[in-house]
Design an enzyme around this catalytic site. Structure first.
Site, PDB file in Angstrom:
ATOM      1  N   THR A  16       0.838  -1.212   0.000  1.00  0.00           N
ATOM      2  CA  THR A  16       0.000   0.000   0.000  1.00  0.00           C
ATOM      3  C   THR A  16       0.866   1.252   0.000  1.00  0.00           C
ATOM      4  O   THR A  16       2.080   1.192   0.204  1.00  0.00           O
ATOM      5  CB  THR A  16      -0.929   0.045   1.229  1.00  0.00           C
ATOM      6  OG1 THR A  16      -0.137   0.303   2.393  1.00  0.00           O
ATOM      7  CG2 THR A  16      -1.696  -1.254   1.413  1.00  0.00           C
ATOM      8  N   CYS A  17       0.212   2.403  -0.185  1.00  0.00           N
ATOM      9  CA  CYS A  17       0.943   3.670  -0.287  1.00  0.00           C
ATOM     10  C   CYS A  17       1.231   4.289   1.071  1.00  0.00           C
ATOM     11  O   CYS A  17       1.791   5.381   1.149  1.00  0.00           O
ATOM     12  CB  CYS A  17       0.150   4.651  -1.141  1.00  0.00           C
ATOM     13  SG  CYS A  17      -0.127   4.020  -2.798  1.00  0.00           S
ATOM     14  N   ASP A  18       0.831   3.624   2.151  1.00  0.00           N
ATOM     15  CA  ASP A  18       1.010   4.194   3.485  1.00  0.00           C
ATOM     16  C   ASP A  18       2.362   3.810   4.075  1.00  0.00           C
ATOM     17  O   ASP A  18       2.799   2.665   3.952  1.00  0.00           O
ATOM     18  CB  ASP A  18      -0.117   3.670   4.392  1.00  0.00           C
ATOM     19  CG  ASP A  18      -0.134   4.372   5.728  1.00  0.00           C
ATOM     20  OD1 ASP A  18       0.781   5.174   6.006  1.00  0.00           O
ATOM     21  OD2 ASP A  18      -1.068   4.112   6.501  1.00  0.00           O
TER      22      ASP A  18
END
Ligand SMILES: *Cc1c(COP(=O)(O)O)cnc(C)c1O
Length: 366
Positions: free
Chosen positions: A316-318
């Site tokens: 994910t982009c987190d």
């Protein structure tokens, strides 16, 4: 599982994939049943509610510990009858109680006076277990922070329930999850003895002692065999509780060891002197157990050679989706499959589809 088999399965099913070993699941259940003779095992559905796991345990004649309407639907869909289930959530809405009663569950858990009052309209339809807290600060997951009446007040609660005309069947406790100290069960059982004595003096017959779950499994550090772990518990139960029905609510020890995760390196980057490897599974998926369950899973890497400072991150982009930092790994290539063991309990159960990455599929092998 040997690694060529893992690669074959990963190629066949795609990754991320959770490989559920039916034979390991059956042997974990049977090992605990043999280690706790005479104790009825209610599998804690919370630890992993996958329908394949529920069906296999049903075929082993397991009982089931459920906590919510959703978990009732899961066992009902598996064709399990309500007589094999207990409801162990200490806090329920009226509608939750009715939902469980309509299914046919007749045993519930309470740990406070307000909850007792909720059962007055249903007092002829069920019996109650009173949950006692047992503090275990050394344990990975403390399950008495949020629930349970203090041991010294547990008898009072039983007495209140009895005086309200409710059927108080027994006492339950949970010594903490991944509890490596068998003496915690003994400590709790000592309180139970005392409470049973007080209850008997008031004419209340306690029939059931529910020793909860908590049985530990090997992660990075290995734990003693379950039979050895249970031995002092058995001895104590045989000596002091031979006239009681004893039940347990094991989750992790049954579901944990039977599942391995295969995940693939989908990208890599050299950043500040470390190799960053981006995997197709991360913190928002099956590795959610790293966050919620504080577990650290054993990793198997097929490559060998010189080791470099490395980081493993999820898809994910987190930025919170970083699994391991400052670890030493051989140089990995895009497409490499990594295997993580002991990933059956509190992993996929708390996974999400955050950022559009679907949950890992579960594949039954063996
Ligand atoms: C989570 C839970 C369990 C299962 O505990 P494990 O440590 O996984 O064995 C059993 N009973 C209750 C009430 C729980 O909340």
């Amino acid at each position: 599982m040997d690694f060529s088999r893992v690669q074959e399965l990963a190629a066949q099913h795609g990754t991320p994939a959770l490989f559920l070993s039916e034979s390991r699941l059956r042997s974990a259940y049977r090992a605990l049943a043999l280690s706790l003779p005479g104790v009825e095992l209610y599998y804690a559905v919370k630890s992993n509610c996958d329908p394949a796991i529920i069906a296999i345990l049903n075929s082993e004649n397991s009982f089931f510990d459920i906590c919510s309407n959703g978990e009732i639907d899961i066992v009902r869909n598996a064709g399990i009858c309500a007589g094999r289930c207990i409801h162990t959530h200490p806090i329920k809405r009226e509608s939750d109680i009715r939902y469980a009663l309509d299914f046919g569950v007749d045993t519930f858990v309470v740990d406070n006076e307000d909850e007792l009052l909720k059962f007055i309209p249903y007092k002829n339809r069920c019996g109650l277990l009173v949950r006692m807290s047992i503090q275990n600060p050394g344990c990975l997951v403390n399950l008495s922070h949020k629930f349970g009446e203090a041991p010294e007040h547990t008898f009072n609660l039983i007495k209140k329930g009895h005086d309200l005309g409710l059927r108080i069947k027994g006492i339950s406790f949970h010594p903490g999850s991944q509890n490596e100290n068998a003496l915690k069960y003994i400590e709790a059982l000592e309180y139970c003895r005392d409470i049973c004595r007080q209850a008997a003096l008031s004419g209340i017959a306690i029939e059931v002692i529910d020793i909860g779950g908590g049985f530990p499994i090997s992660y990075l550090a290995s734990v003693m065999p379950i039979a050895n772990f249970c031995q002092p518990i058995n001895e104590y139960l045989t000596r002091y509780f031979s006239n009681y029905r004893i039940i347990a609510e094991p989750g992790r020890v049954i579901s944990g060891p039977s599942v391995s995760l295969a995940t693939t390196v989908i990208g890599r980057s050299m950043r500040n002197g470390a190799w960053w490897y981006y995997l197709d599974e991360g913190m928002y998926g099956s590795f959610s157990g790293k966050m919620y369950d504080h577990a650290d899973y054993p990793m198997v890497v097929s490559r060998s050679g010189e080791r470099h400072n490395s980081v493993l991150a999820g898809p994910t982009c987190d930025s919170i989706d970083v699994l391991y930092e400052n670890i030493r790994l051989p140089l990995l290539q895009i497409g490499d499959v990594l295997l993580f063991e002991s990933m059956g309990a509190y992993t996929s159960a708390s996974a999400s589809d955050f950022n559009g990455f679907p949950r890992a599929k579960i594949v039954v092998v063996e």
